[in-house]
Design an enzyme around this catalytic site. Structure first.
Site: not given
Ligand code: PMV
Length: 300
Positions: A87, A92-97, A138
């Site tokens: 999702p 879980l990093g969908s925008s980076a992926a 990410d």
């Molecule tokens: O929301 P996520 O999974 O992309 O995690 C953010 C991680 C933080 O340390 C809270 C922010 C960051 O930019 O590293």
């Protein structure tokens, strides 16, 4: 002709939030991927087709195309199709992926395939373009895959040995806003700088211990890290219900992963994955079994 590239999502194992203040973090690629298929077209439009649930990805895809065109010094009209195995907006990093996979697919189509380091750098710029600010975590995990120790302020990205770690991810179904939650922690830090700086430093120590030996008391370190994330105020009722439920079902450790305030938790429960998944689902949440250390971006 069409080209498909895929890139993995990620979980943060240790160090979220503390990483914003110069501490290290450990994040791993998961075996859930986003697939981006690109096809050249006659006109010069870039059209993105995907399920409505992936609408959030459009700005990333469009910026990724612009960045690749500028990098290669040539462009093309494109039809782009996106498919995701996890999702969006769940931490879980969908925008980076989606960004990393788009860069790989478009550059391959234009016969200018870009090395992973450049893909990671371009993808980080795209996240900055779209979000205003972004950490390298990410996009690096999505590009390189594996399990990475990162210190974003120093640009350090170090691969760790893959210990075949399997985790249960529990998604609350409520996306948390990373920007908002990072701001909440900042406010708390301004209020109680000494206490909060100690908590942040402690999280950094946990990450460093985990880095030395990822297999050694992984669950215990996750529990410790979670207690400190709770102290920073990024937990929620739903996340705690899943975390305590996972532990009661035999998980060796469980914690918030990512920004918190919603989003996901992870549980390390060797041999008890089914029981933990069931308790997550019983709580009305989505359970995903993931293997850490998946391959980074690739052309399919
Ligand atoms: O929301 P996520 O999974 O992309 O995690 C953010 C991680 C933080 O340390 C809270 C922010 C960051 O930019 O590293």
């Amino acid at each position: 002709m069409s080209v498909t590239a895929s890139a993995p999502g990620k979980v943060i194992l240790f160090g979220e939030h503390a990483v914003v203040y110069g501490e290290p973090a450990i994040a791993g690629a998961i075996d859930k991927r986003i697939y981006v298929t690109v096809e050249a077209r006659q006109d010069d439009k870039v059209e993105v087709l995907s399920g409505a649930e992936l609408n959030d990805g459009y700005p990333y895809v469009l910026k990724a195309c612009e960045r690749v065109f500028a990098y290669l010094g040539r462009s093309s009209g494109l039809t782009i199709r996106i498919r995701s195995e996890f999702p969006p907006a769940s931490g879980l990093g969908s925008s980076a992926a989606v960004t990393v996979a788009t860069i790989a697919a478009v550059s391959e189509l234009l016969e200018g395939s870009i090395p992973k380091k450049e893909i990671a750098d371009l993808a980080h710029k795209v996240e900055q373009d779209v979000q205003g600010a972004a950490s390298i975590t990410d996009t690096a995990v999505s590009a390189y895959g594996g399990i990475l120790y990162v210190k974003p302020d120093l640009g350090v990205v170090e691969p760790l040995p893959n210990k075949n770690i399997q985790l249960v991810v529990g998604y609350t179904g409520k996306p948390g806003s990373t920007t908002e939650i990072v701001r909440t922690v900042k406010t708390l830090r301004n209020q109680h700088p000494e206490v909060v700086d100690n908590i942040i430093h402690c999280i950094g120590r946990i990450t460093m211990l985990a880095k030395e030996n990822l297999g050694n008391d992984l669950g215990g370190l996750m529990d410790l890290n979670n207690g400190l994330l709770e102290a920073l105020g990024v937990g929620t009722f739903e996340l705690s219900a899943l975390i305590y439920g996972a532990r009661a079902s035999g998980a060796k450790g469980a914690k918030i992963t990512g920004a918190g305030g919603g989003g996901c938790m992870i549980a390390y429960a060797p041999g008890r994955e089914d029981a933990v998944s069931k308790v997550v689902e019983k709580g009305g949440c989505l359970a995903m079994l993931v293997n850490l250390g998946a391959e980074g971006v690739r052309i399919e």
